[in-house]
Design an enzyme around this catalytic site. Structure first.
Site, short mmCIF file in Angstrom:
data_model
loop_
_atom_site.label_atom_id
_atom_site.label_comp_id
_atom_site.label_asym_id
_atom_site.label_seq_id
_atom_site.Cartn_x
_atom_site.Cartn_y
_atom_site.Cartn_z
N ALA A 112 -6.77 -6.81 2.58
CA ALA A 112 -5.37 -6.45 1.65
C ALA A 112 -4.75 -7.45 2.28
O ALA A 112 -4.28 -7.72 3.42
CB ALA A 112 -4.98 -4.74 1.65
N LYS A 113 -3.37 -7.64 1.35
CA LYS A 113 -2.46 -8.38 2.23
C LYS A 113 -1.17 -8.00 1.04
O LYS A 113 -1.06 -7.38 -0.01
CB LYS A 113 -2.25 -9.86 1.62
CG LYS A 113 -1.64 -10.44 2.85
CD LYS A 113 -2.16 -10.61 4.28
CE LYS A 113 -1.30 -11.90 4.93
NZ LYS A 113 -2.57 -11.66 5.64
#
Ligand code: NAD
Length: 422
Positions: A112-113
């Protein structure tokens, strides 16, 4: 807070490249096109508006994103950055990279980011806290220890993580420790986290130097004496008997037969730049990349070793402390010249291994002693490097290609096992 260590703002190019790399690796792993197509789509991208009543400019509304590229092997994991050129496309590419990194290092997370498009230099402290807290509140429904765990990235600090943890805790009615890593030690952060990435880089340097039979004392140049570069230089000089013969930061570079790293670090930590030091001889900053050394550790920004300077690189080994410091064109030139490149997916993975320990400690309300945590980081990186090397030998490919292929294959296998609902 981190300085701007990577150029950003080329979001769509970065995303297209990430997808192209996935197709290449997926085909090598003999995955079907339908599976690769599925892996190319982020599982979930959340776009949020972040209205902030600023102290000077009145009401300003910022844009932010949280992308969860994959949740197949575990909850999402990835940093959150602040940058004026942040974009959804760039965030998607970075989230995908986290998926491959966690899979390769066998950390039980997806990828994720997060990002907020803003100029952090323009934010008063109070506005920054409002911005971070409102962002955390907007994404609270999709984060948490079972869903997605945040961490610092460009221009975000452990204090920002404390605010995210606290906002999430209030929104979800829980303690919140497990929702972020890279938080202050007093509220559950891991002491090992700060140096883990540079330590892991150093361990990859030592193993690869031995593999290549480099003559001791091995001479290493560190391009970018920030968090990662300093910890790598310290470990190599103080624990591994290396000579550090070159150092740089954004403002300059210096070379010497062997730097006294303890003294250099004391000066840098007191606020000096590399150009201000008395030790060694000053050279142009980017000349360090082609200076006379056995090992080069680029630990600052992406694409610093490129088509233009790759033919002049004198090191036998490059270990990527930064994300993407060697361009694709440069890698082909270096491979033809017999220079080995240990890719970022392995070399700078110490941070995410340490983050996993921090998140585990948060769930168990316990902690791992720092020395055991460093040992675990070293062992995990070295076993991953050995596995990747064996795969690269079998495929007659670069370590980078082998690493991506292993990672993509692992995520696809996990998908296969879980099946598709409905
Ligand atoms: P940092 O901001 O602490 O340090 C960056 C250093 O690079 C600074 O000393 C800066 O002066 C220097 N620098 C900037 N541009 C330069 C240039 N062109 N030439 C030479 N030096 C230059 O950042 P960091 O945390 O050390 O991260 C460095 C890189 O490693 C980034 O690419 C980051 O994404 C990557 N990375 C960091 C971690 C981590 O745990 N910190 C984990 C994985 C990857």
């Amino acid at each position: 807070m981190k300085a701007l260590a990577e150029p950003v703002g080329t979001g769509s190019v970065v995303w297209e490249q990430a997808v192209a790399d996935l197709w290449e690796a997926g085909r090598s792993a003999r995955l079907g096109d339908d599976t690769i197509e599925m892996l190319a789509k982020p599982r979930r991208s959340v776009e949020v508006a972040i209205p902030v009543r600023t102290t000077r400019a009145g009401l300003r509304t910022y844009e932010g994103w949280r992308v969860q590229h994959s949740l197949t092997r575990g909850p999402g994991k990835g940093g959150v950055r602040l940058h004026p050129a942040a974009s959804l496309e760039e965030t998607k590419a970075l989230a995908m990279r986290m998926t491959w990194k966690c899979a390769l290092l066998d950390v039980p997370y997806g990828g994720a980011k997060g990002a907020i498009r803003c100029d952090p230099a323009e934010l008063e402290d109070v506005d920054r806290e409002r911005l971070i807290r409102r962002y955390a509140n907007e994404i609270a429904p999709v984060i948490g220890p079972e869903r997605d765990i945040l961490a610092p990235d460009l221009n975000t600090s452990e204090l920002d993580m404390a605010w995210i943890m606290d906002t999430y805790a209030v929104a979800a009615g829980v303690n919140g420790r497990g929702a972020v890593t890279g938080k202050p030690v007093l509220i559950g952060g891991a002491a090992v986290r700060g140096d883990a990435t540079g330590y892991g880089v150093a361990k990859c340097v030592v193993a690869s130097a031995q593999q290549l039979g480099l003559r001791t004392p091995v001479r290493a140049a560190v391009a970018g004496m920030g968090n990662v570069g300093r910890a790598a230089a310290r470990t190599l000089a103080e624990e591994e008997g290396f000579r550090i013969t070159g150092i740089s930061d954004v403002g300059g570079a210096r070379v010497a037969p062997s730097f006294d790293i303890g003294a250099v670090l004391a000066s840098l930590e007191a606020g000096a730049g590399v150009a201000d030091l008395d030790d060694g001889e000053p050279i142009e900053r980017d000349e360090l990349l082609t200076s006379d050394c056995d090992v080069l550790i680029p630990a600052a920004t992406s694409n610093v070793i490129n088509e233009a300077n790759a033919p002049r690189v004198r090191a036998r080994l490059i270990v990527e402390g930064a994300n993407g410091p060697v361009s694709g064109e440069a890698e082909s030139i270096l491979a033809a010249a017999g220079v080995e490149v240990v890719p970022d997916l392995i070399a700078n993975g110490g941070g995410v291994v340490a983050s996993h320990l921090e998140a585990l400690a948060a769930l168990q309300f316990s902690g791992e002693p720092a020395s055991a945590a460093f040992d675990l980081v070293g062992r995990r990186l070295l076993s991953t490097l050995a596995e990747t090397r064996a795969q690269a030998t079998e495929l007659d490919s670069s370590l980078r290609h082998a690493a991506l292929m292993l990672a993509v294959g692992r995520v696809a296998a996990a998908h296969q096992l879980r099946g598709l609902y409905p």
